[in-house]
Write an enzyme that holds these catalytic residues in place. Structure first.
Site, PDB file in Angstrom:
ATOM      1  N   GLY A  15     -10.705 -10.105  73.718  1.00 61.17           N
ATOM      2  CA  GLY A  15     -10.523 -11.363  74.442  1.00 61.17           C
ATOM      3  C   GLY A  15      -9.039 -11.692  74.464  1.00 61.17           C
ATOM      4  O   GLY A  15      -8.427 -11.838  73.400  1.00 61.17           O
ATOM      5  N   ILE A  36      -6.920 -18.275  73.405  1.00 62.25           N
ATOM      6  CA  ILE A  36      -6.683 -18.017  71.969  1.00 62.25           C
ATOM      7  C   ILE A  36      -6.103 -16.621  71.792  1.00 62.25           C
ATOM      8  O   ILE A  36      -5.170 -16.420  71.015  1.00 62.25           O
ATOM      9  CB  ILE A  36      -7.982 -18.175  71.142  1.00 62.25           C
ATOM     10  CG1 ILE A  36      -8.587 -19.568  71.324  1.00 62.25           C
ATOM     11  CG2 ILE A  36      -7.714 -17.923  69.657  1.00 62.25           C
ATOM     12  CD1 ILE A  36      -9.886 -19.804  70.574  1.00 62.25           C
ATOM     13  N   ASP A  94      -9.931  -6.827  77.170  1.00 64.44           N
ATOM     14  CA  ASP A  94     -10.619  -7.853  77.968  1.00 64.44           C
ATOM     15  C   ASP A  94     -11.392  -7.146  79.081  1.00 64.44           C
ATOM     16  O   ASP A  94     -11.376  -5.912  79.189  1.00 64.44           O
ATOM     17  CB  ASP A  94      -9.596  -8.862  78.528  1.00 64.44           C
ATOM     18  CG  ASP A  94     -10.190 -10.259  78.714  1.00 64.44           C
ATOM     19  OD1 ASP A  94     -11.158 -10.370  79.497  1.00 64.44           O
ATOM     20  OD2 ASP A  94      -9.699 -11.218  78.093  1.00 64.44           O
ATOM     21  N   ARG A  97     -15.928 -24.147  75.812  1.00 65.35           N
ATOM     22  CA  ARG A  97     -16.641 -25.342  76.304  1.00 65.35           C
ATOM     23  C   ARG A  97     -15.902 -26.027  77.446  1.00 65.35           C
ATOM     24  O   ARG A  97     -14.692 -25.886  77.588  1.00 65.35           O
ATOM     25  CB  ARG A  97     -16.746 -26.365  75.164  1.00 65.35           C
ATOM     26  CG  ARG A  97     -17.793 -26.027  74.171  1.00 65.35           C
ATOM     27  CD  ARG A  97     -18.054 -27.212  73.284  1.00 65.35           C
ATOM     28  NE  ARG A  97     -17.028 -27.447  72.287  1.00 65.35           N
ATOM     29  CZ  ARG A  97     -16.962 -28.545  71.551  1.00 65.35           C
ATOM     30  NH1 ARG A  97     -17.829 -29.525  71.738  1.00 65.35           N
ATOM     31  NH2 ARG A  97     -16.041 -28.683  70.629  1.00 65.35           N
ATOM     32  N   VAL A 154     -14.484 -15.567  66.354  1.00 63.92           N
ATOM     33  CA  VAL A 154     -14.035 -16.922  66.708  1.00 63.92           C
ATOM     34  C   VAL A 154     -14.938 -17.543  67.789  1.00 63.92           C
ATOM     35  O   VAL A 154     -15.046 -18.763  67.908  1.00 63.92           O
ATOM     36  CB  VAL A 154     -12.557 -16.891  67.193  1.00 63.92           C
ATOM     37  CG1 VAL A 154     -12.052 -18.275  67.559  1.00 63.92           C
ATOM     38  CG2 VAL A 154     -11.649 -16.262  66.142  1.00 63.92           C
ATOM     39  N   ASN A 188     -17.711 -19.194  70.038  1.00 65.73           N
ATOM     40  CA  ASN A 188     -18.736 -20.216  69.751  1.00 65.73           C
ATOM     41  C   ASN A 188     -20.073 -19.923  70.432  1.00 65.73           C
ATOM     42  O   ASN A 188     -20.085 -19.226  71.449  1.00 65.73           O
ATOM     43  CB  ASN A 188     -18.233 -21.577  70.251  1.00 65.73           C
ATOM     44  CG  ASN A 188     -17.422 -22.296  69.191  1.00 65.73           C
ATOM     45  OD1 ASN A 188     -17.758 -22.268  68.016  1.00 65.73           O
ATOM     46  ND2 ASN A 188     -16.356 -22.957  69.630  1.00 65.73           N
ATOM     47  N   HIS A 233     -19.902 -24.947  62.010  1.00 63.15           N
ATOM     48  CA  HIS A 233     -18.833 -25.450  62.881  1.00 63.15           C
ATOM     49  C   HIS A 233     -19.441 -26.361  63.941  1.00 63.15           C
ATOM     50  O   HIS A 233     -19.649 -25.962  65.079  1.00 63.15           O
ATOM     51  CB  HIS A 233     -18.118 -24.259  63.525  1.00 63.15           C
ATOM     52  CG  HIS A 233     -16.913 -24.635  64.321  1.00 63.15           C
ATOM     53  ND1 HIS A 233     -15.883 -25.386  63.808  1.00 63.15           N
ATOM     54  CD2 HIS A 233     -16.576 -24.359  65.603  1.00 63.15           C
ATOM     55  CE1 HIS A 233     -14.964 -25.548  64.744  1.00 63.15           C
ATOM     56  NE2 HIS A 233     -15.370 -24.945  65.839  1.00 63.15           N
TER      57      HIS A 233
END
Ligand code: A3D
Length: 310
Positions: free
Chosen positions: A9, A13, A33, A84, A120, A122, A177
């Site tokens: 990725g 980030i 990626d 998100r 990392v 989510n 988290h």
């Protein structure tokens, strides 16, 4: 020979991870990626190579969409997946990110089977669970980055509220988290002084709530996408502790097998990160109130993991 760091990725980030890993000379960096985005990542890699003369680092930085190029990586940091948007919960990302993490886990398993892996993406506690299931890697080789960030946010908000140096704020945040994570005021200190003695109960409640909603506070400001500077630094701190055997004690999502009464779940707990990876989980004797909060976050993570159907 330099160590090799694979960043799966190369988005918001991923690009900061690449910059920090280069500046800290942690090793050579490969950003992986999807084919549609690989040229952008090649551009980012080249830009970082051109920053080296002023940044004062030696590292090879490249980008690819081919897992062969991560072969033999010492560390893998996974940020592949969707972030998100305003109004979304982390759990809303589950269905799309589970497919991505499964693909990533298969690639890492084939080409970097010895790498220490930091997840990392989510919803964090579920994605690290899926990654671990698919790779079958030993538990010391896989952690989720969340508590390290949640603790950084906790410390930052305390320093901002009390007008003290963040360097003097020490503490920890346990659990998943999400909005029911468990900051521990009782065990937080400011230059050795207990937080509970220098902040009012109202201030502490405000700090706990702000920490729990810190990610959402930023998502609301951005409208689209989530935090990237502080998550990247938090993952780099874990990677650096592994690569340099710094033996930092950092809250990470680790596979609990009996610790904290949890069995078979990844959840945020204080971990010793050494050259062995996630070497040890430290257990804290919780008060009744803290234990009740911890059980609530365990229930949330259990629910999300059960929806993964893996
Ligand atoms: P973003 O800038 O969208 O970057 C994600 C990258 O993943 C993009 O470049 C995509 O092209 C790439 N990608 C998508 N599918 C694949 C695939 N199959 N293989 C390889 N790469 C792929 O997002 P971001 O960097 O802002 O956030 C990345 C993830 O981290 C999201 O899931 C966030 O929710 C999550 N995040 C977690 C925390 C924690 O504290 C745990 C904090 C902030 C963000």
């Amino acid at each position: 020979m330099r160590r090799k760091i694979a960043l799966i990725g190369g988005g918001q980030i991923g690009q900061i991870l690449a910059m920090l890993a280069a500046q800290k000379e942690l090793g050579d960096i490969v950003i992986l990626d999807v084919p549609d985005y690989v040229n952008v990542c090649k551009g980012k890699a080249l830009d970082l190579m051109e920053m080296a003369p002023h940044g004062n680092y030696d590292a090879s930085i490249s980008a690819t969409y081919d897992y062969k190029d991560i072969e033999g990586a010492d560390v893998v940091i996974v940020t592949a997946g969707k972030p998100r948007e305003a109004g979304m919960t982390r759990e809303d990302l589950l269905n799309v990110n589970i497919k991505i993490i499964t693909e990533v886990a298969n690639g890492v398993k084939q080409y970097a089977p010895k790498a220490f892996c930091i997840i990392v993406t989510n919803p964090l506690d579920a994605m690290v669970y899926v990654f671990h299931k698919v790779t079958g890697f030993p538990k010391h080789q896989v952690v989720g980055m969340a508590g390290t960030l949640d603790t950084a946010r906790w410390r930052a908000f305390i320093a901002m509220e009390l007008g003290v140096s963040v360097a003097d704020v020490a503490g920890t945040v346990l659990g998943g988290h999400g909005p029911d994570m468990v900051p521990l005021p009782r065990l937080t200190t400011v230059g050795g002084v207990p937080l509970t003695e220098i902040a009012t109960p109202e201030q502490i409640e405000k700090l706990v709530n702000r920490t729990r909603e810190a990610g959402t506070e930023i998502v609301k400001l951005f409208g689209k996408g989530s935090a990237f500077f502080s998550p990247a630094w938090s993952a780099i701190v874990i990677a650096e502790s592994y690569l340099k055997d710094k033996r930092r004690v950092l809250p990470c999502a680790a596979l609990c097998q009996g610790e904290y009464g949890v069995n078979g779940l990844f959840i945020g707990v204080p971990c010793l990160i050494s050259a062995k990876g996630m070497e040890k989980i430290f257990e804290i004797k919780l008060t009744e109130e803290e234990e009740a909060q911890f059980q609530k976050t365990v229930a949330s993570v259990t629910k999300t993991v059960s929806e993964c159907k893996i």
